[in-house]
Write an enzyme that holds these catalytic residues in place. Structure first.
Site, PDB file in Angstrom:
ATOM      1  N   MET A  33       1.463  -5.563   0.244  1.00 20.89           N
ATOM      2  CA  MET A  33       1.938  -6.515  -0.763  1.00 20.89           C
ATOM      3  C   MET A  33       1.811  -7.942  -0.204  1.00 20.89           C
ATOM      4  O   MET A  33       2.494  -8.858  -0.668  1.00 20.89           O
ATOM      5  CB  MET A  33       3.380  -6.206  -1.152  1.00 20.89           C
ATOM      6  CG  MET A  33       3.521  -4.820  -1.791  1.00 20.89           C
ATOM      7  SD  MET A  33       4.926  -4.664  -2.910  1.00 20.89           S
ATOM      8  CE  MET A  33       6.272  -4.986  -1.810  1.00 20.89           C
ATOM      9  N   GLY A  34       0.953  -8.120   0.807  1.00 21.89           N
ATOM     10  CA  GLY A  34       0.734  -9.457   1.352  1.00 21.89           C
ATOM     11  C   GLY A  34       1.851  -9.871   2.298  1.00 21.89           C
ATOM     12  O   GLY A  34       2.580  -9.028   2.818  1.00 21.89           O
ATOM     13  N   HIS A  40       1.152  -5.329   9.774  1.00 22.58           N
ATOM     14  CA  HIS A  40      -0.005  -5.076   8.894  1.00 22.58           C
ATOM     15  C   HIS A  40      -1.307  -5.124   9.687  1.00 22.58           C
ATOM     16  O   HIS A  40      -2.221  -4.337   9.461  1.00 22.58           O
ATOM     17  CB  HIS A  40      -0.089  -6.129   7.781  1.00 22.58           C
ATOM     18  CG  HIS A  40       1.045  -6.095   6.807  1.00 22.58           C
ATOM     19  ND1 HIS A  40       1.988  -7.093   6.729  1.00 22.58           N
ATOM     20  CD2 HIS A  40       1.368  -5.201   5.854  1.00 22.58           C
ATOM     21  CE1 HIS A  40       2.851  -6.810   5.777  1.00 22.58           C
ATOM     22  NE2 HIS A  40       2.511  -5.670   5.224  1.00 22.58           N
ATOM     23  N   ASP A 153       7.926   2.332   6.978  1.00 23.06           N
ATOM     24  CA  ASP A 153       8.403   2.830   5.684  1.00 23.06           C
ATOM     25  C   ASP A 153       8.192   4.349   5.691  1.00 23.06           C
ATOM     26  O   ASP A 153       7.282   4.862   5.033  1.00 23.06           O
ATOM     27  CB  ASP A 153       7.624   2.160   4.550  1.00 23.06           C
ATOM     28  CG  ASP A 153       7.839   0.657   4.541  1.00 23.06           C
ATOM     29  OD1 ASP A 153       8.970   0.228   4.312  1.00 23.06           O
ATOM     30  OD2 ASP A 153       6.874  -0.081   4.810  1.00 23.06           O
ATOM     31  N   SER A 188       8.727  -6.819   9.424  1.00 25.01           N
ATOM     32  CA  SER A 188       8.832  -6.616   7.974  1.00 25.01           C
ATOM     33  C   SER A 188       8.668  -7.971   7.299  1.00 25.01           C
ATOM     34  O   SER A 188       9.150  -8.984   7.826  1.00 25.01           O
ATOM     35  CB  SER A 188      10.213  -6.041   7.632  1.00 25.01           C
ATOM     36  OG  SER A 188      10.476  -6.203   6.259  1.00 25.01           O
TER      37      SER A 188
HETATM   38  O1  PAF Z   1       4.497  -0.752   1.711  1.00 25.40           O
HETATM   39  C1  PAF Z   1       4.096  -1.575   0.854  1.00 25.40           C
HETATM   40  O2  PAF Z   1       3.778  -2.728   1.148  1.00 25.40           O
HETATM   41  C2  PAF Z   1       4.031  -1.146  -0.595  1.00 25.40           C
HETATM   42  O3  PAF Z   1       5.059  -0.276  -0.927  1.00 25.40           O
HETATM   43  C3  PAF Z   1       2.653  -0.543  -0.993  1.00 25.40           C
HETATM   44  C4  PAF Z   1       2.379   0.739  -0.237  1.00 25.40           C
HETATM   45  C5  PAF Z   1       1.558  -1.557  -0.704  1.00 25.40           C
HETATM   46  C6  PAF Z   1       2.636  -0.223  -2.486  1.00 25.40           C
HETATM   47  O4  PAF Z   1       2.853  -1.365  -3.250  1.00 25.40           O
END
Ligand code: PAF
Length: 280
Positions: A33-34, A40, A153, A188
């Site tokens: 989600m950026g 990431h 997550d 996060s």
């Molecule tokens: O973990 C996330 O950032 C979101 O839940 C995902 C997997 C991109 C779905 O919108």
């Protein structure tokens, strides 16, 4: 350092992935989600170790936010995200507008069951419907060979694995370990909401979970250990403990000492909700 190509439509995404496939290349996807952080980037690194090309989707998915949640204030920083993807060597960024994902009249909803039960769902009842629906769409749109999700997550990871298994979505789901700062705080995007004082408290979460996981591993009683952890979290300054529970690692069914287990917690600190988990 090459900037990633950017596509905003399913048709353009599929055209790029098709051209890669025609060259015989293996394709990985990292859904996000950026507001990209080191966590990431570790997912993209793993993706590029396992595949020749990586597509990162950046889409703040409205259907996984309840009306009282932080959809409007969720950090959006596309230019900085694209710089980070360029540094990481990611070839393609998929940044669909909401109308591309959810065109007028969109009505489908995926309910996974199984590992979605309890934990997050007790506090965010429609969260996994939103996640499962958007993840299924992203995987069907890009049709990657593999997709990488973070263990941070953990319940989401279990739900996504079950989604792909039950719906025969032909993709390998790869789990990436949680990236933590020097004091163990899990990276996060929502950490950006924390004040310096709150950051100090937030850093206690992994410490308390680690102690509880060690106690459970060495045979301490589950009820006593988890209620002691709950008390320690409140004493450390967290406002609310939504849950701190031990679950079986694969199914998220109640944990038994002879099974691989995971301790999972969600806490609130001011207006911010934090989750974390560790292997028992
Ligand atoms: O973990 C996330 O950032 C979101 O839940 C995902 C997997 C991109 C779905 O919108």
């Amino acid at each position: 350092m090459n900037s990633p190509q950017i596509v905003e439509t399913v048709a353009d995404l599929r055209a790029v992935v098709r051209s890669w496939r025609n060259e015989g290349l293996r394709v990985a996807m990292v859904p996000t989600m950026g507001a990209l952080h080191d966590g990431h980037i570790s997912l993209t690194r793993l993706a590029l170790e396992r595949a020749d090309r990586c597509v990162v989707s950046i889409f703040v998915n409205p259907t996984q936010f309840a009306p009282n949640e932080d959809l409007d204030k969720y950090p959006r920083q596309l230019a900085a995200d694209l710089d980070r993807l360029a540094e990481a060597g990611v070839q393609l960024a998929y940044t669909p507008p909401a109308t591309e994902m959810y065109p007028e009249g969109f009505a489908a909803k995926i309910i996974v069951g199984g590992p979605s039960a309890g934990l997050e769902t007790d506090f965010r009842p429609t969260f996994f419907e939103g996640v499962a629906t958007v993840v299924a769409k992203l995987l069907l749109q890009a049709a990657p060979d593999l997709a990488v999700f973070g263990e941070k997550d953990y319940q989401q990871l279990c739900v996504v694995k079950k989604l792909c298994r039950d719906l025969d979505i032909p993709v390998e789901i790869v789990a990436a370990p949680t990236v933590r700062d020097a004091e163990g705080l899990a990276m996060s995007s929502r950490n950006a909401y924390l004040s310096p004082a709150e950051l100090g408290v937030a850093r206690q979460l992994n410490r308390i979970l680690r102690q509880a996981a060690e106690a459970l591993r060495s045979g301490a009683g589950e009820t006593e250990t988890l209620s002691a952890a709950r008390k320690q979290l409140l004493d450390a300054g967290f406002g609310t403990v939504d849950y701190v529970e031990a679950r079986e690692s694969l199914t998220l069914a109640p944990w038994r000492i002879d099974r691989h287990g995971r301790i999972l917690a969600a806490v609130r600190l001011g207006g911010t909700r934090l989750i974390d988990n560790l292997e028992i």
